[in-house]
Motif scaffolding. Structure first.
Motif, PDB file in Angstrom:
ATOM      1  N   ILE A  10     -12.920  32.481  31.167  1.00 39.49           N
ATOM      2  CA  ILE A  10     -14.204  31.829  30.474  1.00 39.49           C
ATOM      3  C   ILE A  10     -15.644  32.295  31.197  1.00 39.49           C
ATOM      4  O   ILE A  10     -15.757  32.261  31.367  1.00 39.49           O
ATOM      5  CB  ILE A  10     -13.894  30.316  30.503  1.00 39.49           C
ATOM      6  N   VAL A  12     -18.824  30.868  29.458  1.00 43.47           N
ATOM      7  CA  VAL A  12     -19.302  29.921  28.555  1.00 43.47           C
ATOM      8  C   VAL A  12     -21.105  29.690  29.134  1.00 43.47           C
ATOM      9  O   VAL A  12     -21.906  29.895  29.732  1.00 43.47           O
ATOM     10  CB  VAL A  12     -19.187  28.950  29.445  1.00 43.47           C
ATOM     11  N   LEU A 270     -12.099  22.104  20.181  1.00 39.05           N
ATOM     12  CA  LEU A 270     -12.192  22.553  21.667  1.00 39.05           C
ATOM     13  C   LEU A 270     -10.499  21.450  21.840  1.00 39.05           C
ATOM     14  O   LEU A 270     -10.889  20.189  21.947  1.00 39.05           O
ATOM     15  CB  LEU A 270     -12.414  23.236  22.439  1.00 39.05           C
ATOM     16  N   GLU A 273      -6.887  23.154  27.187  1.00 36.86           N
ATOM     17  CA  GLU A 273      -7.117  23.988  27.781  1.00 36.86           C
ATOM     18  C   GLU A 273      -5.781  24.840  27.832  1.00 36.86           C
ATOM     19  O   GLU A 273      -4.996  24.475  27.655  1.00 36.86           O
ATOM     20  CB  GLU A 273      -7.321  23.824  28.912  1.00 36.86           C
ATOM     21  N   ARG A 284     -16.707  17.398  25.647  1.00 33.85           N
ATOM     22  CA  ARG A 284     -15.800  18.962  25.387  1.00 33.85           C
ATOM     23  C   ARG A 284     -15.088  18.586  24.745  1.00 33.85           C
ATOM     24  O   ARG A 284     -14.515  19.681  23.524  1.00 33.85           O
ATOM     25  CB  ARG A 284     -15.662  19.710  26.407  1.00 33.85           C
ATOM     26  N   THR A 289     -16.191  25.447  19.145  1.00 30.76           N
ATOM     27  CA  THR A 289     -15.818  26.180  20.725  1.00 30.76           C
ATOM     28  C   THR A 289     -15.237  28.081  19.779  1.00 30.76           C
ATOM     29  O   THR A 289     -14.936  28.129  18.441  1.00 30.76           O
ATOM     30  CB  THR A 289     -15.011  26.010  22.093  1.00 30.76           C
ATOM     31  N   ARG A 290     -16.538  29.178  20.511  1.00 25.75           N
ATOM     32  CA  ARG A 290     -15.680  30.445  19.966  1.00 25.75           C
ATOM     33  C   ARG A 290     -15.073  30.953  20.918  1.00 25.75           C
ATOM     34  O   ARG A 290     -15.290  30.541  22.267  1.00 25.75           O
ATOM     35  CB  ARG A 290     -17.441  31.094  19.171  1.00 25.75           C
ATOM     36  N   TRP A 291     -14.377  31.722  20.226  1.00 27.59           N
ATOM     37  CA  TRP A 291     -12.921  32.123  21.030  1.00 27.59           C
ATOM     38  C   TRP A 291     -13.060  34.255  21.115  1.00 27.59           C
ATOM     39  O   TRP A 291     -13.752  33.831  19.553  1.00 27.59           O
ATOM     40  CB  TRP A 291     -12.057  32.066  21.494  1.00 27.59           C
ATOM     41  N   ASN A 296     -10.643  34.260  25.935  1.00 24.74           N
ATOM     42  CA  ASN A 296     -11.860  34.164  26.435  1.00 24.74           C
ATOM     43  C   ASN A 296     -13.205  33.149  25.110  1.00 24.74           C
ATOM     44  O   ASN A 296     -13.616  33.859  24.406  1.00 24.74           O
ATOM     45  CB  ASN A 296     -12.740  35.704  26.789  1.00 24.74           C
ATOM     46  N   VAL A 297     -13.409  32.380  25.986  1.00 30.50           N
ATOM     47  CA  VAL A 297     -14.478  31.370  25.636  1.00 30.50           C
ATOM     48  C   VAL A 297     -15.787  32.259  25.668  1.00 30.50           C
ATOM     49  O   VAL A 297     -16.331  32.940  26.587  1.00 30.50           O
ATOM     50  CB  VAL A 297     -14.726  30.107  26.128  1.00 30.50           C
ATOM     51  N   GLN A 300     -20.112  27.489  23.766  1.00 34.27           N
ATOM     52  CA  GLN A 300     -19.385  26.807  24.010  1.00 34.27           C
ATOM     53  C   GLN A 300     -20.528  25.098  23.530  1.00 34.27           C
ATOM     54  O   GLN A 300     -21.576  26.507  23.135  1.00 34.27           O
ATOM     55  CB  GLN A 300     -18.667  26.136  25.749  1.00 34.27           C
TER      56      GLN A 300
END
Length: 390
Positions: A10, A12, A270, A273, A284, A289-291, A296-297, A300
């Motif tokens: 991750i 962030v 999100l 997890e 959160r 959120t973008r991956w 993988n983040v 956030q």
């Protein structure tokens, strides 16, 4: 079936978000007010399509919407309906074709093939309709559990799922020009997919009962993403990605209401997890959120707790509403450039939005200057609207 835990690294990047009530309602900072304009006429509920599926024709000249011929009732969520279109300036409303049954959740999953053709799902039957004549253009009967969110170069994704429609469970692609069907990915090919170890075997359905939905082409059409429902629990749902020929299959925990951000990343809210647990701290949870395509983040807390999602074509704006069961429902416009968010509207959902599932399902116009969405007209009917943002 092999098992492996999917735990992406991750990276962030935190961003400030507007104040959030404990109920999850967004409190926009910007006092901008928008003029709300109704699209579908009153006297019956109207609905567009999936979230982020533009109701405008590719040239932006025509708007499509679905009008219910009967209103959904408890125990009878599927209703007869009809496909309507009007001009961009809301003139010349005209009925194109009748529809046997739709689920109002996503309308008829209607999507434009080109400026003259619309594809939709009618009681599990895939139809391609000429909006000028109202005629059905497919020469064969194609049953589908779901169709994709958008066509690409005249092609359309659809799925067959066990228990919904006959046929081999898989993702298929229909070429609306040649009417040829190609298999993209057979469900049985997911037998080699690593399943996170926290997903207990007893909580998963047999492989061929897994459900495939929310099929979406990448912007360049070279990949697709989709939802894989392995079991009934909220943490037994994965986001699947593969190349358009079905190769390069991978999966990770599904965000809520995901979309392609660009050809190399996914955006969504999100929900879990990588270990299946709810995100902490609470703020959160369901934040935007973008991956990257390995899970993988990248970015956030792009926006606070959200729900159905739409992104403008230039990625400068996105829209979402407050979470399920909130009252009032607040629809908010966010700026990718860091400007303060603006409230589009707020309303009492009555039982229209959450119980009957006429969800907000926002989307942007082709030029990014309008936001389309639905909300209740009153205690009886749902309506379709847009606002101008520039």
């Amino acid at each position: 079936m092999r098992t492996a835990i999917l735990v992406p690294a991750i990276s962030v990047l935190l961003f400030l978000s507007p104040p959030v009530k404990q109920s999850g309602a967004v409190l926009p900072d910007d006092k901008t007010t928008f003029k709300e304009i109704q699209v579908g006429r009153g006297g019956a509920s109207t609905i567009f399509s999936y979230f982020n599926t533009c109701p405008e024709s590719p040239d932006g000249h025509t708007i499509a919407y679905i009008r219910c011929e009967k209103e959904p009732e408890r125990g009878k969520p599927r209703v007869p309906a009809s496909l309507w279109v009007c001009d961009h300036d809301l003139k010349q409303h005209r009925k194109v074709a009748g529809i046997r049954k739709i689920s109002v959740h996503d309308g008829a999953e209607a999507q434009w093939v080109d400026n003259n053709r619309i594809a939709l799902l009618d009681d599990m039957l895939l139809r391609v309709i000429d909006i000028r004549s109202g005629k059905d253009l497919l020469h064969k009967k194609l049953m589908a559990a779901e169709i994709g969110h958008e066509t690409f170069n005249g092609k359309l994704l659809y799925s067959i799922c066990e228990g919904k429609v006959p046929g081999e469970p898989a993702i298929y692609e229909l070429d609306c020009n040649t009417q040829q069907v190609r298999t993209v990915l057979r469900l049985k090919e997911l037998a080699a997919l690593p399943v996170p170890v926290f997903m207990k075997k007893g909580s998963l359905c047999p492989l061929l009962q897994w459900q495939l939905s929310h099929l979406q082409y990448a912007p360049d059409g070279k990949k697709i993403c989709f939802r894989i429902e392995l079991g009934p629990e909220e943490n037994t749902i994965l986001l699947g990605l593969c190349n358009i020929d079905g190769s390069g299959m991978k999966a990770w925990m599904k965000p809520l209401h995901f979309l392609w951000y660009n050809n190399t990343s996914i955006v969504g809210h999100l929900s879990n997890e990588p270990d299946g647990k709810r995100p902490e701290p609470y703020g959160r949870r369901y934040s935007l959120t973008r991956w990257d395509l390995d899970g993988n983040v990248i970015r956030q807390m792009m926006a606070p707790r959200g729900n159905h999602l739409a992104i403008s074509p230039d990625k400068n704006y996105f829209v979402s509403e407050t979470f399920y069961q909130t009252n009032p429902v607040i629809v908010t416009l966010y700026s990718g450039a860091g400007k303060a968010p603006s409230e589009i509207c707020r309303f009492d959902p009555f039982n229209i939005t959450w119980k009957k599932k006429f969800h907000v399902n926002p989307s942007f116009s082709r030029d990014g200057k309008r936001v389309y969405y639905s909300r209740p007209l009153n205690e009886m009917y749902n309506g379709t609207f847009f606002i101008e943002i520039s």
